[in-house]
Design an enzyme around this catalytic site. Sequence first.
Site, PDB file in Angstrom:
ATOM      1  N   GLU A  67       0.835  -1.202   0.000  1.00 38.22           N
ATOM      2  CA  GLU A  67       0.000   0.000   0.000  1.00 38.22           C
ATOM      3  C   GLU A  67       0.870   1.252   0.000  1.00 38.22           C
ATOM      4  O   GLU A  67       1.820   1.368   0.744  1.00 38.22           O
ATOM      5  CB  GLU A  67      -0.934   0.008   1.213  1.00 38.22           C
ATOM      6  CG  GLU A  67      -1.913  -1.154   1.238  1.00 38.22           C
ATOM      7  CD  GLU A  67      -2.935  -1.113   0.093  1.00 38.22           C
ATOM      8  OE1 GLU A  67      -3.043  -0.074  -0.586  1.00 38.22           O
ATOM      9  OE2 GLU A  67      -3.618  -2.139  -0.093  1.00 38.22           O
ATOM     10  N   HIS A 105      -1.407  -5.595   1.867  1.00 38.58           N
ATOM     11  CA  HIS A 105      -2.637  -6.392   1.772  1.00 38.58           C
ATOM     12  C   HIS A 105      -2.325  -7.730   1.104  1.00 38.58           C
ATOM     13  O   HIS A 105      -1.434  -7.818   0.249  1.00 38.58           O
ATOM     14  CB  HIS A 105      -3.708  -5.631   0.977  1.00 38.58           C
ATOM     15  CG  HIS A 105      -4.722  -4.943   1.844  1.00 38.58           C
ATOM     16  ND1 HIS A 105      -4.986  -3.599   1.760  1.00 38.58           N
ATOM     17  CD2 HIS A 105      -5.552  -5.430   2.818  1.00 38.58           C
ATOM     18  CE1 HIS A 105      -5.931  -3.288   2.652  1.00 38.58           C
ATOM     19  NE2 HIS A 105      -6.281  -4.377   3.304  1.00 38.58           N
ATOM     20  N   CYS A 117      -8.286  -1.898   7.989  1.00 35.15           N
ATOM     21  CA  CYS A 117      -6.866  -1.917   7.578  1.00 35.15           C
ATOM     22  C   CYS A 117      -6.347  -0.504   7.314  1.00 35.15           C
ATOM     23  O   CYS A 117      -5.263  -0.139   7.771  1.00 35.15           O
ATOM     24  CB  CYS A 117      -6.675  -2.780   6.325  1.00 35.15           C
ATOM     25  SG  CYS A 117      -6.732  -4.543   6.687  1.00 35.15           S
TER      26      CYS A 117
HETATM   27  N1  PCA Z   1      -8.716  -6.784   6.252  1.00 37.58           N
HETATM   28  C1  PCA Z   1      -9.656  -5.713   6.479  1.00 37.58           C
HETATM   29  C2  PCA Z   1      -9.617  -5.465   7.953  1.00 37.58           C
HETATM   30  C3  PCA Z   1      -8.902  -6.620   8.561  1.00 37.58           C
HETATM   31  C4  PCA Z   1      -8.311  -7.330   7.422  1.00 37.58           C
HETATM   32  O1  PCA Z   1      -7.523  -8.309   7.507  1.00 37.58           O
HETATM   33  C5  PCA Z   1      -9.393  -4.474   5.608  1.00 37.58           C
HETATM   34  O2  PCA Z   1      -8.846  -4.614   4.500  1.00 37.58           O
HETATM   35  O3  PCA Z   1      -9.726  -3.373   6.017  1.00 37.58           O
END
Ligand code: PCA
Length: 229
Positions: free
Chosen positions: A96, A181, A159
Amino acid sequence: IRPCEAAGRDTVVRPMNDCILLTGFEPFGGESLNPSQAIVRALHETSIAGCSVIAASLPCEFGSCLAVLGQAIERCRPGLVLALGQAAGRADLSLERIAVNVDDASLPDNADASPVDLPVVVGGPAAYFSTLPVKAMVAALRAAGIPASVSQSAGTYVCNHVFYGLQHRLAGSGVRSGFMHLPLLPEQAAHRLGQPSMPLQTMIDGVRIALATALATDCDLRASGGALP
Ligand code: PCA
């Protein structure tokens, strides 16, 4: 300290202690697994390039995740922090680039909270860039045969909330931090027709490579990682 300009920002390797904080999330949205939690469990108390990895599992709750993150930072005083989270629909490891100062939940979190259009930090800047060398991390992952890309948005759910809170807390501290991610695990995708997935061991190898690259890179690559809208 050697400042350098990369992709419109500065990436600087600063003096750091030898602890890496790696965070994951508990399962959410009715799932019983979260790849980020499985990865941090596997890497807890391992060593990467001479640095010890300390793992923390965060609640998938807007209201408490930043307090738990803050306690983990206080406890291990890391030199580098990487937060991980699941992103169904992503086919690769996504570094990200940017955290935005907004919570806008598309489903209730694990405490049944659904904030809409609220700031993560009242009065905070609109956004923070990752302070990790995301282009170099993507390049190293691809060179190792692991699909990876730069992502332009971590969303507006828990997240992004953690990513923004992390960058806000460490801004100006000299401790580099960012967010990755992850695709679903194959066991999760098996119940969701057409969703991409990645084996756990590939993701563990990828996180190790990404962290080793971040530790070794003082100046990010100038390579295209952009996207059309
Ligand atoms: N993914 C979610 C919140 C927790 C996770 O593992 C997100 O992308 O916001």
